[in-house]
Every structure is written in structure tokens, then in C-alpha cells.
Write an enzyme that holds these catalytic residues in place. Structure first.
Site, PDB file in Angstrom:
ATOM      1  N   ALA A 142       0.879  -1.314   0.002  1.00 43.07           N
ATOM      2  CA  ALA A 142       0.189  -0.060  -0.051  1.00 43.07           C
ATOM      3  C   ALA A 142       0.827   1.257   0.000  1.00 43.07           C
ATOM      4  O   ALA A 142       0.426   2.379  -0.601  1.00 43.07           O
ATOM      5  CB  ALA A 142      -0.800  -0.098   1.284  1.00 43.07           C
ATOM      6  N   THR A 188       0.118   5.123  -1.655  1.00 49.22           N
ATOM      7  CA  THR A 188      -0.138   6.235  -0.582  1.00 49.22           C
ATOM      8  C   THR A 188       0.014   7.572  -1.359  1.00 49.22           C
ATOM      9  O   THR A 188      -0.790   8.769  -1.336  1.00 49.22           O
ATOM     10  CB  THR A 188       0.163   6.456   0.724  1.00 49.22           C
ATOM     11  OG1 THR A 188       1.432   6.078   0.433  1.00 49.22           O
ATOM     12  CG2 THR A 188      -0.411   5.322   1.318  1.00 49.22           C
ATOM     13  N   ASP A 227      -4.929  -1.689  -7.094  1.00 45.71           N
ATOM     14  CA  ASP A 227      -5.183  -0.236  -7.627  1.00 45.71           C
ATOM     15  C   ASP A 227      -5.221  -0.271  -9.322  1.00 45.71           C
ATOM     16  O   ASP A 227      -5.410   0.495  -9.856  1.00 45.71           O
ATOM     17  CB  ASP A 227      -5.003   0.746  -6.983  1.00 45.71           C
ATOM     18  CG  ASP A 227      -3.372   0.673  -6.652  1.00 45.71           C
ATOM     19  OD1 ASP A 227      -2.538   0.230  -7.633  1.00 45.71           O
ATOM     20  OD2 ASP A 227      -2.926   1.102  -5.580  1.00 45.71           O
ATOM     21  N   HIS A 281      -3.377  -9.971  -4.339  1.00 45.46           N
ATOM     22  CA  HIS A 281      -4.976  -9.800  -3.964  1.00 45.46           C
ATOM     23  C   HIS A 281      -5.862  -9.214  -5.022  1.00 45.46           C
ATOM     24  O   HIS A 281      -7.106  -8.592  -4.650  1.00 45.46           O
ATOM     25  CB  HIS A 281      -4.729  -8.532  -2.600  1.00 45.46           C
ATOM     26  CG  HIS A 281      -4.073  -9.015  -1.480  1.00 45.46           C
ATOM     27  ND1 HIS A 281      -3.417  -8.118  -0.733  1.00 45.46           N
ATOM     28  CD2 HIS A 281      -3.698 -10.169  -1.200  1.00 45.46           C
ATOM     29  CE1 HIS A 281      -2.981  -8.751   0.317  1.00 45.46           C
ATOM     30  NE2 HIS A 281      -2.870  -9.984   0.009  1.00 45.46           N
ATOM     31  N   CYS A 327     -19.589 -17.843 -13.724  1.00 45.51           N
ATOM     32  CA  CYS A 327     -18.956 -18.338 -15.229  1.00 45.51           C
ATOM     33  C   CYS A 327     -17.587 -17.844 -15.151  1.00 45.51           C
ATOM     34  O   CYS A 327     -16.741 -18.211 -15.878  1.00 45.51           O
ATOM     35  CB  CYS A 327     -19.756 -18.068 -16.158  1.00 45.51           C
ATOM     36  SG  CYS A 327     -19.906 -16.255 -16.606  1.00 45.51           S
ATOM     37  N   CYS A 339     -24.637 -11.612 -13.267  1.00 50.46           N
ATOM     38  CA  CYS A 339     -24.436 -11.984 -14.764  1.00 50.46           C
ATOM     39  C   CYS A 339     -25.455 -12.470 -15.509  1.00 50.46           C
ATOM     40  O   CYS A 339     -26.498 -12.920 -14.675  1.00 50.46           O
ATOM     41  CB  CYS A 339     -23.178 -13.094 -14.669  1.00 50.46           C
ATOM     42  SG  CYS A 339     -22.660 -13.688 -15.987  1.00 50.46           S
ATOM     43  N   ASN A 343      10.610   1.650   3.124  1.00 55.70           N
ATOM     44  CA  ASN A 343       9.429   1.773   3.846  1.00 55.70           C
ATOM     45  C   ASN A 343       9.432   2.497   5.027  1.00 55.70           C
ATOM     46  O   ASN A 343      10.252   2.730   5.696  1.00 55.70           O
ATOM     47  CB  ASN A 343       9.141   0.295   4.439  1.00 55.70           C
ATOM     48  CG  ASN A 343       7.610  -0.030   4.683  1.00 55.70           C
ATOM     49  OD1 ASN A 343       6.537   0.571   4.112  1.00 55.70           O
ATOM     50  ND2 ASN A 343       6.869  -0.407   5.910  1.00 55.70           N
TER      51      ASN A 343
HETATM   52 ZN   LIG Z   1     -21.749 -15.610 -15.121  1.00 57.43          ZN
END
Ligand SMILES: [Zn+2]
Length: 251
Positions: free
Chosen positions: A24, A28, A104, A121, A132, A154, A219
Site C-alpha cells: 500500500a 499512498t 489499484d 490480492h 462463469c 451476470c 518503507n
Molecule cells: Zn456469469
């Protein structure tokens, strides 16, 4: 700091496998809050767990309301000098991959090709059907939300969801394996803007060290890996990375 910058630049130029791990803290400076930090979004709101998302329409609606707010900020954000510095290293042929905890999409926006980015992530700028597995255009989903659909579905009947790893959702196996492989095979491993407190992030520098990689951390706060690292820089990511790229290009 100049001596540290010079050491890092020399390692980058040595021509080995250079892997960068970002959290992150690299975003920032683009105005994106650190969601997990104190005062971050998860302090204000109780997280919607994956099971709740899949079992309750109210939970899905709540999740989407938050996403709309979050996505506004992300869509308006631009890559900052730190993202651009990494893209520059790639252009110079000196970057094997970026493994990121961020959702992001700013590494992509900085010009780094998709195949160079491992998203642990997921990516909140991508919407996926939980039935699907198809990817939906984010603009279409936004339109449906604006038109009053609280939790879009969907055509197949599956629930649409931002393609990120939610609380209570398992980590993406392929991405984690790729990140582990990159870390284990790295000669130079640079952490930027991550406190390395959550798994699997916490383990990546250890894998790199097992391979005798040169470990650097940029960091602002302490990390559990500070003591094992070769060069530690307590500085904003944008400033430090710009200096590093300058040093790489000068020599
Ligand atoms: Zn679907």
C-alpha cells in the site's frame, strides 16, 4: 542515503533476477489510502466477508456501495514517481517482475506490462462473475449500479464481484505460486511500501534470502524483515525510487 542508493543501483545493474514487491505504501503518494492501516476504511466499516457476499443480497449491496466510493478514488488516481520508476527499470530491461499486494491497477497504468505484474490480492478495477468466472467491463457494472441495481448479477445468474481477494476468501493459488517462484529465484529483492505483516507477503523476503538474494526494503515504518535486509531505506517510495533509477541510468 546516497550510499544506500548507490548500493541498490549497483545490484540492479548486476543483471540478475530483479524482483520488486510492493504494498500500500507505494500508492499512498497517489492519494490512495492504506485500507488496512489505522483510520483506514476497514476501521470505519466492518468488512464484508466472502461467505456473506455469496449468501446475502444485503451484504452484496453493502459491498457494492463501498466499492463505488473506493473506485471513485482509484479511477481518479494516477501512477506516482515510484510506479513510474519501476516502469522505467522495466524499460531498461532490469526488472523481472513486480509482485504486489495492491488492487489499484496503478502498476499497469504506469506502463508496466500485465505479464510482469503478479497481483496477490486481485484488482478492484476488474469485475468478475462468481458463476462463469467471466470478466465484465467495469463501465457496464458502474452504469447498472448508478441505474439503481444494488448488486448486479451476470446473465448466467452468477453474482458479479470486484476481482479482489475478500476477507475470508482464499488466496489465488497460481499467483501465490508465481510469487514464491519469483522470490526463490531472485538475486535482488526489493520491498517497497509494505509492512510485510500479512501472509503470504511476510514470507517472500525470506524465500529471497534463502536464495542469497540481496534484500532491500524501502518503507516508512518497521517491518519484521528489517534485521535480515542488506539495505534499509526509511523514506517515501517516490523519492527513493527516483534516486535509484537516476543512479542506475547515470552509471
Ligand atoms: Zn456469469
Amino acid at each position: 542515503m546516497q550510499n544506500k542508493i548507490a548500493q541498490i543501483a549497483a545490484k540492479i545493474k548486476a543483471g540478475g533476477n530483479n524482483v520488486v514487491f510492493t504494498g500500500a505504501g507505494i500508492s499512498t503518494e497517489s492519494g490512495i489510502p492504506d485500507y488496512r492501516s489505522q483510520g483506514g476504511i476497514w476501521d470505519k466499516f466492518r468488512p464484508v466477508y466472502f461467505d456473506e457476499f455469496m449468501s446475502s443480497k444485503d451484504a452484496r449491496a453493502e459491498y457494492w456501495r463501498r466499492w463505488v466510493e473506493l473506485y471513485q478514488g482509484i479511477a481518479a488516481a494516477q501512477p506516482n514517481p515510484a510506479h513510474l520508476a519501476l516502469a522505467r527499470l522495466h524499460d531498461l530491461g532490469l526488472l523481472q517482475a513486480v509482485v504486489t499486494q495492491n488492487v489499484d491497477g496503478l502498476h499497469q497504468e504506469s506502463g508496466l506490462p500485465d505479464e510482469k505484474i503478479v497481483e496477490l490480492h486481485g484488482n478492484t478495477c476488474r469485475i468478475r462473475c462468481m458463476g462463469c468466472r467471466q470478466i465484465m467491463a467495469v463501465e457496464d457494472v458502474q452504469q447498472r449500479l448508478t441505474a439503481g441495481d444494488p448488486a448486479p448479477e451476470c446473465q448466467c445468474g452468477g453474482y458479479l464481484k470486484p476481482d479482489t481477494i475478500s476477507f475470508g476468501q482464499s488466496m489465488p493459488v497460481a499467483e501465490v505460486e508465481r510469487a514464491v517462484g519469483l522470490s526463490r529465484g531472485s538475486d535482488f529483492f526489493l520491498v517497497v511500501g509494505s509492512t510485510l505483516l500479512v501472509q503470504p507477503a511476510a514470507h517472500m523476503p525470506i524465500y529471497a534470502k534463502d536464495n542469497d538474494a540481496f534484500l532491500s526494503i524501502i518503507n516508512l515504518s518497521e517491518t519484521p524483515c528489517d534485521r535480515m535486509c542488506d539495505v534499509l531505506i526509511r523514506e517515501k517510495a517516490g523519492l527513493a525510487l527516483q534516486e535509484i533509477v537516476k543512479a542506475v541510468e547515470k552509471g
